[in-house]
Design a protein around this motif. Structure first.
Motif, PDB file in Angstrom:
ATOM      1  N   PHE A  33      74.225  85.343 104.209  1.00  0.00           N
ATOM      2  CA  PHE A  33      75.684  85.229 104.316  1.00  0.00           C
ATOM      3  C   PHE A  33      76.254  83.893 103.841  1.00  0.00           C
ATOM      4  CE2 PHE A  33      75.223  89.177 106.332  1.00  0.00           C
ATOM      5  CZ  PHE A  33      76.467  89.790 106.359  1.00  0.00           C
ATOM      6  N   GLY A  34      75.497  83.137 103.054  1.00  0.00           N
ATOM      7  CA  GLY A  34      76.045  81.914 102.492  1.00  0.00           C
ATOM      8  C   GLY A  34      77.063  82.187 101.408  1.00  0.00           C
ATOM      9  N   ASN A  35      76.802  83.201 100.568  1.00  0.00           N
ATOM     10  CA  ASN A  35      77.686  83.491  99.445  1.00  0.00           C
ATOM     11  C   ASN A  35      79.049  83.978  99.925  1.00  0.00           C
ATOM     12  OD1 ASN A  35      78.402  83.702  96.765  1.00  0.00           O
ATOM     13  ND2 ASN A  35      77.273  85.585  96.385  1.00  0.00           N
ATOM     14  N   ILE A  36      79.062  84.963 100.809  1.00  0.00           N
ATOM     15  CA  ILE A  36      80.350  85.460 101.298  1.00  0.00           C
ATOM     16  C   ILE A  36      81.049  84.402 102.156  1.00  0.00           C
ATOM     17  CG2 ILE A  36      79.484  86.601 103.400  1.00  0.00           C
ATOM     18  CD1 ILE A  36      81.524  88.865 102.754  1.00  0.00           C
ATOM     19  N   CYS A  37      80.270  83.567 102.825  1.00  0.00           N
ATOM     20  CA  CYS A  37      80.866  82.497 103.621  1.00  0.00           C
ATOM     21  C   CYS A  37      81.632  81.533 102.722  1.00  0.00           C
ATOM     22  CB  CYS A  37      79.783  81.758 104.406  1.00  0.00           C
ATOM     23  SG  CYS A  37      80.419  80.703 105.718  1.00  0.00           S
ATOM     24  N   SER A  38      81.089  81.214 101.560  1.00  0.00           N
ATOM     25  CA  SER A  38      81.804  80.336 100.635  1.00  0.00           C
ATOM     26  C   SER A  38      83.092  81.003 100.154  1.00  0.00           C
ATOM     27  CB  SER A  38      80.908  79.981  99.443  1.00  0.00           C
ATOM     28  OG  SER A  38      80.739  81.068  98.558  1.00  0.00           O
ATOM     29  N   ALA A  39      83.054  82.322  99.954  1.00  0.00           N
ATOM     30  CA  ALA A  39      84.257  83.053  99.548  1.00  0.00           C
ATOM     31  C   ALA A  39      85.318  82.990 100.643  1.00  0.00           C
ATOM     32  CB  ALA A  39      83.906  84.503  99.230  1.00  0.00           C
ATOM     33  N   LEU A  40      84.880  83.061 101.892  1.00  0.00           N
ATOM     34  CA  LEU A  40      85.824  82.991 103.014  1.00  0.00           C
ATOM     35  C   LEU A  40      86.452  81.609 103.117  1.00  0.00           C
ATOM     36  CD1 LEU A  40      83.766  85.020 105.653  1.00  0.00           C
ATOM     37  CD2 LEU A  40      85.690  85.824 104.257  1.00  0.00           C
ATOM     38  N   PHE A  41      85.675  80.569 102.808  1.00  0.00           N
ATOM     39  CA  PHE A  41      86.250  79.223 102.746  1.00  0.00           C
ATOM     40  C   PHE A  41      87.307  79.167 101.644  1.00  0.00           C
ATOM     41  CE2 PHE A  41      83.179  77.988 105.721  1.00  0.00           C
ATOM     42  CZ  PHE A  41      83.331  76.652 106.056  1.00  0.00           C
ATOM     43  N   GLY A  42      87.008  79.797 100.504  1.00  0.00           N
ATOM     44  CA  GLY A  42      87.988  79.857  99.429  1.00  0.00           C
ATOM     45  C   GLY A  42      89.256  80.564  99.858  1.00  0.00           C
ATOM     46  N   HIS A  43      89.106  81.629 100.616  1.00  0.00           N
ATOM     47  CA  HIS A  43      90.268  82.367 101.138  1.00  0.00           C
ATOM     48  C   HIS A  43      91.120  81.470 102.031  1.00  0.00           C
ATOM     49  CE1 HIS A  43      92.288  85.450 103.745  1.00  0.00           C
ATOM     50  NE2 HIS A  43      92.476  85.995 102.553  1.00  0.00           N
ATOM     51  N   LYS A  44      90.478  80.653 102.845  1.00  0.00           N
ATOM     52  CA  LYS A  44      91.198  79.708 103.700  1.00  0.00           C
ATOM     53  C   LYS A  44      91.957  78.669 102.875  1.00  0.00           C
ATOM     54  CE  LYS A  44      90.081  80.610 108.132  1.00  0.00           C
ATOM     55  NZ  LYS A  44      91.039  80.659 109.267  1.00  0.00           N
ATOM     56  N   MET A  45      91.461  78.404 101.658  1.00  0.00           N
ATOM     57  CA  MET A  45      92.104  77.439 100.760  1.00  0.00           C
ATOM     58  C   MET A  45      93.254  78.058  99.974  1.00  0.00           C
ATOM     59  SD  MET A  45      88.576  75.725  99.372  1.00  0.00           S
ATOM     60  CE  MET A  45      89.258  74.374  98.422  1.00  0.00           C
ATOM     61  N   GLY A  46      93.453  79.370 100.150  1.00  0.00           N
ATOM     62  CA  GLY A  46      94.565  80.036  99.499  1.00  0.00           C
ATOM     63  C   GLY A  46      94.193  81.060  98.457  1.00  0.00           C
ATOM     64  N   LEU A  47      92.910  81.329  98.280  1.00  0.00           N
ATOM     65  CA  LEU A  47      92.463  82.280  97.260  1.00  0.00           C
ATOM     66  C   LEU A  47      93.096  83.649  97.523  1.00  0.00           C
ATOM     67  CD1 LEU A  47      90.447  82.431  94.837  1.00  0.00           C
ATOM     68  CD2 LEU A  47      88.796  83.372  96.463  1.00  0.00           C
ATOM     69  N   PRO A  48      93.811  84.203  96.531  1.00  0.00           N
ATOM     70  CA  PRO A  48      94.553  85.449  96.756  1.00  0.00           C
ATOM     71  C   PRO A  48      93.674  86.699  96.713  1.00  0.00           C
ATOM     72  CG  PRO A  48      94.910  84.664  94.508  1.00  0.00           C
ATOM     73  CD  PRO A  48      94.070  83.630  95.194  1.00  0.00           C
ATOM     74  N   VAL A  49      92.893  86.897  97.750  1.00  0.00           N
ATOM     75  CA  VAL A  49      92.069  88.094  97.916  1.00  0.00           C
ATOM     76  C   VAL A  49      92.579  88.826  99.154  1.00  0.00           C
ATOM     77  CG1 VAL A  49      89.755  88.971  98.392  1.00  0.00           C
ATOM     78  CG2 VAL A  49      90.059  87.060  96.811  1.00  0.00           C
ATOM     79  N   LYS A  50      92.813  90.123  99.018  1.00  0.00           N
ATOM     80  CA  LYS A  50      93.359  90.908 100.126  1.00  0.00           C
ATOM     81  C   LYS A  50      92.361  91.060 101.260  1.00  0.00           C
ATOM     82  CE  LYS A  50      95.073  95.571 101.171  1.00  0.00           C
ATOM     83  NZ  LYS A  50      95.305  96.925 100.598  1.00  0.00           N
ATOM     84  N   ARG A  51      91.118  91.395 100.902  1.00  0.00           N
ATOM     85  CA  ARG A  51      90.092  91.606 101.910  1.00  0.00           C
ATOM     86  C   ARG A  51      88.716  91.524 101.267  1.00  0.00           C
ATOM     87  NH1 ARG A  51      88.279  97.074 102.183  1.00  0.00           N
ATOM     88  NH2 ARG A  51      89.362  98.434 100.725  1.00  0.00           N
ATOM     89  N   PHE A  52      87.690  91.485 102.132  1.00  0.00           N
ATOM     90  CA  PHE A  52      86.305  91.348 101.685  1.00  0.00           C
ATOM     91  C   PHE A  52      85.457  92.475 102.262  1.00  0.00           C
ATOM     92  CE2 PHE A  52      88.132  87.138 101.545  1.00  0.00           C
ATOM     93  CZ  PHE A  52      87.626  86.581 100.392  1.00  0.00           C
ATOM     94  N   ILE A  53      84.400  92.803 101.532  1.00  0.00           N
ATOM     95  CA  ILE A  53      83.393  93.743 102.033  1.00  0.00           C
ATOM     96  C   ILE A  53      82.039  93.047 101.974  1.00  0.00           C
ATOM     97  CG2 ILE A  53      82.277  95.986 101.765  1.00  0.00           C
ATOM     98  CD1 ILE A  53      84.732  96.899 100.157  1.00  0.00           C
ATOM     99  N   ALA A  54      81.340  93.029 103.090  1.00  0.00           N
ATOM    100  CA  ALA A  54      79.966  92.511 103.137  1.00  0.00           C
ATOM    101  C   ALA A  54      79.030  93.702 103.040  1.00  0.00           C
ATOM    102  CB  ALA A  54      79.732  91.745 104.432  1.00  0.00           C
ATOM    103  N   ALA A  55      78.310  93.799 101.924  1.00  0.00           N
ATOM    104  CA  ALA A  55      77.420  94.943 101.683  1.00  0.00           C
ATOM    105  C   ALA A  55      75.992  94.570 102.053  1.00  0.00           C
ATOM    106  CB  ALA A  55      77.498  95.370 100.219  1.00  0.00           C
ATOM    107  N   ASN A  56      75.432  95.302 102.992  1.00  0.00           N
ATOM    108  CA  ASN A  56      74.065  95.064 103.457  1.00  0.00           C
ATOM    109  C   ASN A  56      73.122  96.163 102.986  1.00  0.00           C
ATOM    110  OD1 ASN A  56      75.282  93.924 106.656  1.00  0.00           O
ATOM    111  ND2 ASN A  56      74.495  92.664 104.996  1.00  0.00           N
ATOM    112  N   ASN A  57      71.825  95.833 102.942  1.00  0.00           N
ATOM    113  CA  ASN A  57      70.816  96.877 102.816  1.00  0.00           C
ATOM    114  C   ASN A  57      70.538  97.398 104.231  1.00  0.00           C
ATOM    115  OD1 ASN A  57      69.224  94.839 103.956  1.00  0.00           O
ATOM    116  ND2 ASN A  57      68.172  94.370 102.038  1.00  0.00           N
ATOM    117  N   ALA A  58      69.327  97.843 104.510  1.00  0.00           N
ATOM    118  CA  ALA A  58      69.024  98.396 105.837  1.00  0.00           C
ATOM    119  C   ALA A  58      69.031  97.340 106.938  1.00  0.00           C
ATOM    120  CB  ALA A  58      67.672  99.104 105.806  1.00  0.00           C
ATOM    121  N   ASN A  59      69.069  96.063 106.582  1.00  0.00           N
ATOM    122  CA  ASN A  59      69.205  94.994 107.576  1.00  0.00           C
ATOM    123  C   ASN A  59      70.677  94.883 107.939  1.00  0.00           C
ATOM    124  OD1 ASN A  59      66.371  93.605 107.725  1.00  0.00           O
ATOM    125  ND2 ASN A  59      66.726  94.057 105.550  1.00  0.00           N
ATOM    126  N   ASP A  60      71.060  95.622 108.977  1.00  0.00           N
ATOM    127  CA  ASP A  60      72.463  95.915 109.260  1.00  0.00           C
ATOM    128  C   ASP A  60      73.042  95.127 110.436  1.00  0.00           C
ATOM    129  OD1 ASP A  60      70.979  97.080 111.267  1.00  0.00           O
ATOM    130  OD2 ASP A  60      71.680  99.123 110.923  1.00  0.00           O
TER     131      ASP A  60
END
Length: 450
Positions: A263-290
């Motif tokens: 979850f480092g990659n999506i976490c960085s995206a969420l930091f970007g969202h806090k900085m104003g990145l215009p993304v409506k929402r995010f999806i975290a896609a997992n394999n069987a490790n749910d």
């Protein structure tokens, strides 16, 4: 900028300390004391900017108080010597190809950036190299696949730094393995008789061992390190810039889907969202490790042993950066667990897929579009297929070149995909690894002899 621990029991740290130590004294992960928003003018100009210039502006918001402008610009430009293009896969679904770096995986940016930041601090504060052991900074990194190759190649030959890559025996692809076991020089590969979570536990235990830390200076290059995960935010700003320039005016709302393991990659995206990145929402896609998917459904976080899957780089049963996500949306513990869960689920949805579902996504995508997915990107693609709403535009991260999983991809799609020259060069090298049990005392004694 000061950095605090997600566990709240360690003293505040400078950026240099947060990078060089990796993990706080209370076993928490470092967080910046604030997240600086980016200006309206920056977002308006972003579609016309180069990737390097976009990244420099984002890096300046993170690190500009601690690294002078010229040095930070050099650091960013030296890191980003490749592009990460967006490609249309089908109507309203785009792939963000993050595999155009040296090891053909998305972790190249974070690994290269961190290596250069460590070099910057050691050059400007020589005492950081001389206060322990043999004068080296020793980087410990646990990998389920791509992290090891990105970090090993990012730090290869960097003076004053030795890297130990811990990986689970028999649980990474042959090409991934050769990318960090054939290098030699300042890279040592350690083949652990266990799963990724055992490797990660050995690394975290090493940081907390007082005797070991007196013997040698230790840090980590996993996404627990702020210099590893924060620069991955560059990708998402660049993605928004590209999609806006392609579809301007961008009237539809943007959904970003990130295949997720630690979850480092999506976490960085969420930091970007806090900085104003215009993304409506995010999806975290997992394999069987749910584990995260189940948290979204129930509000309960229950880590468990990881399962070996087709998408092996996401085989994580206790994702470290979950702590950062909770901290981010609880406002450093000010909100209740229920309020925090509500805030997270209002922005992030989840998906979880079996190996068979991953194979189905790869086959269907190739048959319908001709686009070749790797198993990790397939999770992101399928999640968008299932969850994208009318009027939305979806971008999924294609996190590694499919040739890194050639045997699996060829078998699933009935192809013989070409191996890029960069990967072929790794495959010609001789494997050099040290076998290790998952017992911490064995690992400790090995390091004490170094």
């Amino acid at each position: 900028m000061q950095y605090y621990s997600t566990n709240g029991k360690a003293p505040m740290a400078t950026l240099e300390k947060a990078v060089v130590k990796g993990l706080a004294e209370d076993r928490g992960l470092y967080m910046p004391e604030r997240i600086n928003p980016l200006s309206k003018a920056f977002f308006e100009n972003m579609p016309n900017m180069k990737f390097q210039d976009i990244a420099y502006n984002v890096a300046d918001a993170f690190f500009g108080e601690d690294i002078d402008g010229d040095s930070l610009q050099d650091l960013v430009y030296d890191t980003l010597q490749f592009e990460c293009p967006i490609k249309k896969v089908k109507e309203n679904i785009y792939s963000l190809e993050l595999f155009h770096g040296p090891t053909l995986a998305f972790k190249d940016v974070g690994a290269r950036f961190m290596a250069r930041m460590l070099r910057y601090f050691t050059q400007n504060n020589k005492s950081a190299l001389k206060d322990k052991g043999n004068g080296l900074i020793n980087v410990l990194v646990a990998t389920s696949g791509d992290t090891g190759s990105a970090v090993a190649n990012g730090f290869l030959g960097v003076e004053g730094i030795h890297v130990y890559v811990l990986y689970p025996k028999g649980k990474v692809s042959p090409i991934q393995e050769c990318q960090f076991t054939t290098l030699g020089q300042n890279i040592t590969a350690i083949e652990v008789d266990g799963v990724f979570d055992d490797c990660q536990r050995l690394v975290k235990s090493a940081f907390m061992d007082e005797e070991l830390n007196k013997h040698m200076k230790l840090t980590s290059a996993n996404s627990i390190n702020v210099a590893r995960f924060l620069p991955q935010a560059f990708y998402y700003f660049n993605a928004v810039a590209q999609i806006t320039s392609q579809l301007s005016p961008l009237n539809s709302q943007l959904v970003m889907c990130v295949p997720s393991g630690n979850f480092g990659n999506i976490c960085s995206a969420l930091f970007g969202h806090k900085m104003g990145l215009p993304v409506k929402r995010f999806i975290a896609a997992n394999n069987a490790n749910d584990i995260f998917y189940n948290y979204l459904q129930t509000g309960q976080y229950n880590p468990k042993p990881s399962k070996q899957t087709l998408a092996n780089a996401m085989d994580v049963g206790d994702p470290s950066n979950f702590a950062r996500i909770i901290n981010l949306y609880s406002e450093n513990g000010k909100l209740s667990a229920e309020e925090t869960h509500q805030r997270i689920t209002s922005l992030i949805s989840g998906a979880t897929y079996s190996d068979e579902q991953i194979k189905e996504a790869m086959r269907e995508c190739y048959a319908e579009t001709g686009y070749i997915l790797d198993p990790h990107g397939a999770c992101g693609y399928r999640a968008l297929e299932e969850q994208l709403k009318p009027g939305e535009i979806g971008i999924f991260c294609e996190t590694a070149h499919p040739a890194k999983f050639k045997e699996k991809v060829d078998e699933i799609l009935g192809l013989d995909i070409e191996i890029p020259e960069r990967l072929q060069a790794f495959m010609k090298g001789k494997k050099q690894s040290i076998e290790m049990s998952k017992n911490f005392e064995d690992f400790k004694q090995f390091l004490m002899k170094e």
